[in-house]
Design a protein around this motif. Structure first.
Motif, mmCIF file in Angstrom:
data_model
loop_
_atom_site.group_PDB
_atom_site.id
_atom_site.type_symbol
_atom_site.label_atom_id
_atom_site.label_comp_id
_atom_site.label_asym_id
_atom_site.label_seq_id
_atom_site.Cartn_x
_atom_site.Cartn_y
_atom_site.Cartn_z
ATOM 1 N N MET A 53 -10.863 7.830 -6.397
ATOM 2 C CA MET A 53 -10.555 8.483 -5.127
ATOM 3 C C MET A 53 -9.939 9.857 -5.359
ATOM 4 O O MET A 53 -9.217 10.089 -6.328
ATOM 5 N N THR A 54 -10.232 10.767 -4.429
ATOM 6 C CA THR A 54 -9.657 12.109 -4.427
ATOM 7 C C THR A 54 -8.739 12.249 -3.222
ATOM 8 O O THR A 54 -9.110 11.896 -2.103
ATOM 9 N N ASP A 55 -7.556 12.802 -3.459
ATOM 10 C CA ASP A 55 -6.601 13.076 -2.388
ATOM 11 C C ASP A 55 -7.028 14.364 -1.692
ATOM 12 O O ASP A 55 -7.052 15.436 -2.305
ATOM 13 N N GLU B 20 -8.693 2.138 -7.017
ATOM 14 C CA GLU B 20 -7.782 2.518 -8.088
ATOM 15 C C GLU B 20 -8.433 3.490 -9.071
ATOM 16 O O GLU B 20 -9.612 3.825 -8.975
ATOM 17 N N HIS C 19 -16.228 5.059 4.735
ATOM 18 C CA HIS C 19 -14.846 4.697 4.435
ATOM 19 C C HIS C 19 -14.148 4.045 5.645
ATOM 20 O O HIS C 19 -13.485 3.028 5.510
ATOM 21 N N TRP D 184 -5.555 5.968 2.954
ATOM 22 C CA TRP D 184 -4.795 5.454 1.815
ATOM 23 C C TRP D 184 -5.708 5.472 0.599
ATOM 24 O O TRP D 184 -6.929 5.627 0.715
ATOM 25 N N ARG D 185 -5.122 5.333 -0.565
ATOM 26 C CA ARG D 185 -5.909 5.320 -1.802
ATOM 27 C C ARG D 185 -6.560 3.953 -1.933
ATOM 28 O O ARG D 185 -6.000 3.019 -2.494
ATOM 29 N N GLU E 62 -9.532 6.733 -11.061
ATOM 30 C CA GLU E 62 -9.965 8.079 -10.696
ATOM 31 C C GLU E 62 -11.062 8.070 -9.641
ATOM 32 O O GLU E 62 -11.725 9.085 -9.418
ATOM 33 N N TRP F 247 -7.926 10.102 1.894
ATOM 34 C CA TRP F 247 -8.511 9.948 0.569
ATOM 35 C C TRP F 247 -10.022 9.763 0.706
ATOM 36 O O TRP F 247 -10.502 9.251 1.715
ATOM 37 N N SER G 125 -13.685 9.327 4.843
ATOM 38 C CA SER G 125 -12.310 9.359 4.332
ATOM 39 C C SER G 125 -11.560 8.174 4.893
ATOM 40 O O SER G 125 -11.964 7.559 5.881
ATOM 41 N N TYR H 206 0.800 -1.220 0.000
ATOM 42 C CA TYR H 206 0.000 0.000 0.000
ATOM 43 C C TYR H 206 0.839 1.279 0.000
ATOM 44 O O TYR H 206 0.275 2.374 0.052
#
Length: 275
Positions: free
Chosen positions: A245-247, A241, A264, A237-238, A243, A253, A234, A193
């Motif tokens: 997720m938004t940082d 995969e 989340h 971690w992402r 697009e 994320w 939120s 990860y």
């Protein structure tokens, strides 16, 4: 069931050094005495004051959160089953100048390995999925705590763990079990990860999901009183995969499209009832 420990331990031993060397963990930043891990920084609002508490961090991995809790004034013990992870944890504690005890043990043997009478049991994100029996985990937590001591855990939400991670069409589909199953979910996946160029040899894992109701019930049956349950939009971690997720820019994320659709993570807190 004991083979899952050997399989999963080999996986974590293989990845410990790469995690400690990654930008994601920011180990070098612990030379700054004010630095805290992102996870503990996020938790502080709900965690409150831990100064003077005797705490144990279960499944502490390389100890960045354990060291951070020590910096907030708690007397900390970190417990993990991976010797390579604890090698890194001790090195990081030394870099940080933190007086933290680290103990190698499986979670279920924590009392025998690390004693009891703790004011705080802390568990971070990505821990419960490695345990086959959430009721046995909760009983272990209760045995570690003194009366009036408390449990604090932020964890990936079981709905998040249930998603089909192979989809690339933007649809959130439940594919994996939501509830605890007798048999593990077996994966054989390279990588990890954090961003790393390291190639790993041990890629097989055995994992279990646990429904939120199962977790809460286990905590209550173990003799703890629930004092808080917050679901978050939120995750640190992402998790998906492409697009999807938004940082958010602070180590968290979030689902890019209508994040309110997906729980989340969650934070659960409980206190051990007096005898």
């Amino acid at each position: 069931m004991t083979d899952y420990l050997d399989i999963n331990r080999a996986n974590w031993d293989d990845r410990a050094a790469a995690h400690a060397a990654s930008a994601g963990y920011g180990v070098h930043r612990f030379a700054d005495p004010a630095f805290l891990s992102h996870t503990v920084s996020f938790d502080r609002a709900l965690l409150g004051d831990v100064s003077g508490l005797r705490g144990i961090h279960l499944q502490c991995h390389i100890g960045t959160d354990t060291v951070s809790l020590s910096r907030l004034g708690a007397t900390m013990t970190g417990l993990d089953f991976s010797s390579k992870s604890l090698d890194e944890a001790r090195r990081i504690a030394g870099l940080a100048g933190a007086d933290v005890r680290f103990v190698q043990s499986d979670v279920y043997d924590a009392v025998a390995a690390a004693g009891d009478g703790y004011d705080l049991v802390y568990t971070g994100v990505g821990a419960l999925c490695w345990l086959p029996d959430v009721r046995r985990w909760a009983a272990t937590v209760a045995a570690l705590l003194k009366p009036g001591g408390r449990l604090f855990i932020r964890e990936g939400h079981p709905v998040l763990w249930s998603l089909d991670y192979d989809r690339r069409d933007g649809v959130l589909a439940l594919e994996e079990p939501y509830f605890e199953m007798a048999e593990p979910q077996v994966y054989d996946e390279g990588g990890t990860y954090v961003d790393t160029e390291v190639a790993f040899s041990h890629n097989r894992t055995h994992e279990w999901n646990h429904g939120l109701g199962e977790i809460v019930t286990a905590v209550l049956e173990a003799g703890l009183t629930l004092t808080g349950l917050v679901e978050h939009t939120s995750v640190p971690w992402r998790a998906l995969e492409g697009e999807l997720m938004t940082d958010l820019g602070d180590g968290e994320w979030q689902l890019a499209d209508r994040p309110e659709r997906l729980p989340h993570t969650y934070t659960l807190q409980a206190v051990k009832r007096p005898v």
